[in-house]
Design an enzyme around this catalytic site. Structure first.
Site, PDB file in Angstrom:
ATOM      1  N   GLU A   1      33.684  12.845  18.767  1.00  0.00           N
ATOM      2  CA  GLU A   1      32.421  12.908  19.527  1.00  0.00           C
ATOM      3  C   GLU A   1      32.579  13.528  20.914  1.00  0.00           C
ATOM      4  O   GLU A   1      32.121  12.974  21.910  1.00  0.00           O
ATOM      5  CB  GLU A   1      31.838  11.490  19.677  1.00  0.00           C
TER       6      GLU A   1
HETATM    7  C1  TNX Z   1      30.904   6.230  16.269  1.00  0.00           C
HETATM    8  S1  TNX Z   1      33.267   6.786  14.698  1.00  0.00           S
HETATM    9  C2  TNX Z   1      32.018   6.229  17.097  1.00  0.00           C
HETATM   10  C3  TNX Z   1      32.175   5.133  18.043  1.00  0.00           C
HETATM   11  C4  TNX Z   1      31.029   4.172  18.026  1.00  0.00           C
HETATM   12  C5  TNX Z   1      30.597   3.927  16.597  1.00  0.00           C
HETATM   13  C6  TNX Z   1      29.512   2.912  16.473  1.00  0.00           C
HETATM   14  C7  TNX Z   1      33.764   7.309  15.926  1.00  0.00           C
HETATM   15  C8  TNX Z   1      34.999   7.984  15.751  1.00  0.00           C
HETATM   16  N1  TNX Z   1      33.043   7.116  17.034  1.00  0.00           N
HETATM   17  O1  TNX Z   1      32.376   5.642  19.327  1.00  0.00           O
HETATM   18  O2  TNX Z   1      31.439   2.977  18.609  1.00  0.00           O
HETATM   19  O3  TNX Z   1      30.158   5.132  16.053  1.00  0.00           O
HETATM   20  O4  TNX Z   1      29.272   2.571  15.121  1.00  0.00           O
END
Ligand code: TNX
Length: 490
Positions: free
Chosen positions: A304
């Site tokens: 992300e």
């Molecule tokens: C996605 S999955 C994220 C996290 C969040 C989560 C909440 C991923 C690698 N990153 O930063 O906490 O969703 O469900």
């Protein structure tokens, strides 16, 4: 019928019973400290409820009524983690070629006693019987993990150790610690102490923060290792770094630190990809954590990074990959690292995008399956669950958490590339031990079975029925699990 979770690969039980009596001993065949410890830990689990002395002794065979732990390499096909269990009216024999296998045999045996065996108080007038028969059990996947997000909320070493015990009970062998995020930095880095001292001082919602000292972390790593659980440390880079950016102004593009962050947005922070100090920082952090971590892995996050350009992202990850290798660790990253050129030993953790995951696998990376819609334990069970999130667009009830297949989820990834399964507890909305119990159990029992048991033997109806009895075990262990309406729970 058995109630063991995860279901053993092969199991034949008959109508006869072994009964553990007050004079029983635990005999271990080998005088190594490790094997003796496995015997002692079994005794420690059986003593409180039975009230029996259960002395642990070294010997070559059991006397009538004993439990015998036979350790040796005479059957290499069991591997490090496989075991056999023979139960007759005279004795119970656990046999393994590796100490981990012997330890898993003891976890199976715990689950063959009445559920009250897990009660911390003595239970008088109960017959401590075990059904007779033969089990031969070997795990399906080498990687059976769980991730705990300490960044959004911090959990003490005591809570983490309790979780380790519960993971071991389900034959889970990896605990991945998400040690940093926008909301908090959770491990002391001696060359950059403000990361923990300032960056660890708060949490989501402005809740209390915290961090592990290096001694805390060492203690947790050792505790986990004794239970055959590898700790995988994650420092999420280059995004999810607000806590680090808030602690050291030189890490910021404009030289100005942001405030600490206590919200739940993702994707807004990034390290300065073109500043050399960034790589000094990464090198120091990886070096210190690698030195504290006997396990082979270092997880760099990589997810992300919505405020880093694709070009910068590729440049950054490829540089960090070299740093991780220089400190002797195998790099793991979330699926996004599949967009970069990976070393042949890289491991990629799938959570959402099947196409980038497949690109990573095509480069030779091994894949860990953590599909958000199935394996994220912060997702609510149903619309009335008071904590948790539902951004996946669906809820993850106990059945949904169990009834999926890594091989089918990972389209475009060859079966041989799948290393295993890992569930994840993101903790934006979760911060008490009771919250943790409720979101993790009983879903974790299902992930443990997906990771351990052969595909052919897995079946929701069988699992659902075993979970009913397993719930009593969890309750005796003090776990405040979610009593799903999908299960009968006596
Ligand atoms: C996605 S999955 C994220 C996290 C969040 C989560 C909440 C991923 C690698 N990153 O930063 O906490 O969703 O469900």
């Amino acid at each position: 019928m058995t109630t063991i979770i995860p279901l053993p690969a092969q199991i034949q039980l008959d109508e006869r019973q072994f009964c553990l009596n007050p004079g029983a001993k635990i005999i271990v065949s080998n005088d190594s400290a490790e094997v003796f410890w496995v015997g002692s830990s079994l005794a420690a689990k059986l003593r409180p409820a039975t009230g029996f002395a259960l002395p642990v002794q070294i010997g070559t065979q059991p006397a009538a009524g004993d439990i015998f732990l036979a350790f040796g390499a005479d059957d290499p096909s069991l591997g490090e983690e496989g075991y056999e269990l023979f139960s007759t009216p005279e004795a119970v024999t656990l046999r393994a070629a590796g100490a981990a296998g012997l330890f898993y045999a003891t976890q199976t045996l715990r689950q063959m006693f009445p559920a009250e065996i897990e009660n911390p108080l003595e239970q008088p007038n109960l017959a401590w019987t075990v059904q007779c028969g033969h089990i031969r059990d070997i795990p399906r996947y080498a990687w059976r993990g769980m991730m705990l997000d300490l960044g959004r909320h911090f959990f003490s070493v005591e809570t983490a150790k309790r979780l380790v015990d519960l993971l071991a009970y389900h034959k889970v062998n990896v605990l991945h610690l998400h040690l940093s995020d926008d909301q908090g930095w959770r491990i002391m880095i001696e060359s950059w102490p403000w990361l923990a001292l300032h960056g660890g001082s708060t949490a989501t919602n402005g809740d209390p923060g915290g961090f592990y000292t290096q001694d805390d972390y060492r203690e947790l790593v050792a505790y986990a290792a004794q239970r055959y659980i590898t700790i995988v440390p994650e420092i999420d880079l280059p995004g999810h770094t607000n806590a680090a950016l808030a602690s050291y102004e030189e890490l910021n593009e404009n030289g100005v630190s942001p405030n600490l962050y206590t919200g739940i947005k993702v994707g807004f922070s990034s390290l300065s990809v073109h500043k050399e100090i960034t790589y000094q920082f990464v090198d120091d952090v990886v070096r210190e954590i690698a030195a504290l971590t006997p396990g082979a892995y270092f997880h760099i996050g990589g997810d992300e990074t919505l405020s880093t350009s694709e070009e910068d992202y590729v440049y950054f990850i490829e540089r960090v990959q070299k740093i991780v290798a220089r400190h002797g660790k195998c790099m793991i990253g979330w699926e996004e690292i599949g967009k970069t050129k990976l070393n042949s030993d890289a491991i990629v953790q799938h959570w959402w995008n099947k196409e980038v995951t497949a690109r990573a696998a095509a480069q030779g990376a091994k894949i860990i399956a953590s599909p958000a819609a199935k394996a994220y334990m912060d997702i609510k069970y149903h619309e009335h669950t008071t904590i948790g999130q539902n951004w996946t667009g669906a809820y993850t009830e106990v059945r949904e958490a169990y009834d999926w297949e890594p091989v089918e989820i990972l389209e475009g990834v060859a079966e041989e590339s799948i290393l295993g399964v890992e569930s994840a507890l993101w903790t934006e909305t979760i911060f008490t031990r009771g919250n943790l119990d409720f979101m993790v159990f009983p879903r974790l029992c299902g992930y443990a079975e997906i990771g351990w048991s052969p595909r052919e033997g897995r079946d929701w109806e069988s699992y659902r029925q075993r979970l009913d009895e397993h719930g009593k075990r969890l309750a005796n262990l003090g776990v405040q699990f979610y009593r799903s309406e999908q299960v009968d729970w006596q």
